[in-house]
Design an enzyme around this catalytic site. Sequence first.
Site, PDB file in Angstrom:
ATOM      1  CE  LYS A   1      -0.237   0.032   5.035  1.00  0.00           C
ATOM      2  NZ  LYS A   1      -0.951  -0.505   6.194  1.00  0.00           N
TER       3      LYS A   1
ATOM      4  CE1 TYR B   1      16.808  31.221   5.308  1.00  0.00           C
ATOM      5  CE2 TYR B   1      16.866  28.831   5.121  1.00  0.00           C
ATOM      6  CZ  TYR B   1      16.698  30.077   4.543  1.00  0.00           C
ATOM      7  OH  TYR B   1      16.425  30.173   3.208  1.00  0.00           O
TER       8      TYR B   1
ATOM      9  CG  MET C   1      12.425  23.950   0.324  1.00  0.00           C
ATOM     10  SD  MET C   1      11.567  25.145  -0.710  1.00  0.00           S
ATOM     11  CE  MET C   1      10.683  26.109   0.501  1.00  0.00           C
TER      12      MET C   1
HETATM   13  C1  LIG Z   1      -0.252  -1.721   6.759  1.00  0.00           C
HETATM   14  C2  LIG Z   1      -0.963  -2.947   7.091  1.00  0.00           C
HETATM   15  C3  LIG Z   1      -0.273  -4.156   7.264  1.00  0.00           C
HETATM   16  C4  LIG Z   1       1.231  -4.256   7.281  1.00  0.00           C
HETATM   17  O1  LIG Z   1       1.734  -3.841   8.534  1.00  0.00           O
HETATM   18  P1  LIG Z   1       3.304  -3.878   8.858  1.00  0.00           P
HETATM   19  O2  LIG Z   1       3.379  -3.432  10.270  1.00  0.00           O
HETATM   20  O3  LIG Z   1       3.942  -2.899   7.938  1.00  0.00           O
HETATM   21  O4  LIG Z   1       3.769  -5.248   8.624  1.00  0.00           O
HETATM   22  C5  LIG Z   1      -1.027  -5.305   7.453  1.00  0.00           C
HETATM   23  N1  LIG Z   1      -2.380  -5.259   7.505  1.00  0.00           N
HETATM   24  C6  LIG Z   1      -3.065  -4.106   7.374  1.00  0.00           C
HETATM   25  C7  LIG Z   1      -4.563  -4.122   7.451  1.00  0.00           C
HETATM   26  C8  LIG Z   1      -2.393  -2.919   7.171  1.00  0.00           C
HETATM   27  O5  LIG Z   1      -3.078  -1.779   7.050  1.00  0.00           O
END
Ligand SMILES: *Cc1c(COP(=O)(O)O)cnc(C)c1O
Length: 377
Positions: free
Chosen positions: A36, A266, A314
């Site tokens: 994801k 800065y 930046m």
């Molecule tokens: C992001 C996610 C994972 C993976 O989690 P990790 O801690 O990165 O292994 C698994 N299941 C769901 C539903 C997630 O949202």
Amino acid sequence: MSETAFAPSLCRIDLAALQRNFVRLGEPASLMPVIKNDAYGHGLLPVARALAAAGARRFAVGTPGEGAALRQAGIKQEIVPLLGGMTLEDWRSAAAHSLLPLLADGEDLKKAPACSWHDRVLRVGIKFETGMNRLGFRRQDIPDLAEYLRARPCLEPVLALSHLACADMPEENAYSQSQIRAFTAVCESLRAVWPSVERSLANSAGLLGLPESRFDVSRPGIALYGGNPFAGGRWERLGAGLEWGMSVSAPVIGVRRLRTGQSVSYGRAFTAPADMTLAVIAAGYATGVARALSGRMEVLVHGRRVPQVGRVCMGMLMADVTGLPQTRPADTAWLLGGPAEPGVSPVTAQETADRLGTIPYEILCRMGAMNTRVYAP
Ligand SMILES: *Cc1c(COP(=O)(O)O)cnc(C)c1O
């Protein structure tokens, strides 16, 4: 990846390292790698292709949009979009791209049936609430859910899924065990109706630390990218051997002498306590280096670690290279990873996260999104 690089810093992705992590985590049939959010900043398509080549049979993405992008790129594996709150459009897209979407609440029950047409059956998963208190059905919802689904043969439940809240915390083991029990009970009820429903609970921490949470399919994310969910704790060795897949470099664009008492950057936050030499490096908060790290981080130059000094700008930051007189413009500085001299360890996303008070996930997502990515194998 943009065709024109706006910044000279580079995010380098080692796909072979991700493949080795994947193989290390278990049998492909028991894993649903989580890619994801653009594969945690590593790039959705290249990572999906690399893991598919390493044997991955399914993927978890965030949105149906990510799933559609994988399908358009020719990925044939099963794809589960994890994020809830799917709109009717999302449901239509999920069906059109043969994804395996999740029913997570009553709203989904209204939208999902609209998506199967011409007697086509849409395979779906069901998300259960076992302790995150975020999204998902509860065990007591199952009778209604079963009745509802029986009346809609266009929807075929094939997966039950829930998520662990604190599997990375050995001290919260009792809570994780209660989630495992709740999920077991939910799956028993569900499998009384649909015996072949597969079960998926574990994230990286569950997979590595709680074998009883693995059920049929685990969903590792951070471990694939090299993060040890138990870093710095008493279960640390369970995540040993994972390799970071991302490193980030930026060129030195200037070398400057700073006299005793002169300040840099800065706010004059840093004043030279003695004569020193600074490297000006082309990385900053616009390329993912948090400004809050000003004066609290190190970078790797010529295989050695040097302290960053003054405010992070930046697109530039300065580092003390007094001890590395060979430093010249166009040399490479490393914000993450990079070649280190023997006895020197490169900067990791874990270290950066610790210094910043966050988790490596955030560092990887940020660095990957804010830099031009290049891929090795
Ligand atoms: C992001 C996610 C994972 C993976 O989690 P990790 O801690 O990165 O292994 C698994 N299941 C769901 C539903 C997630 O949202």
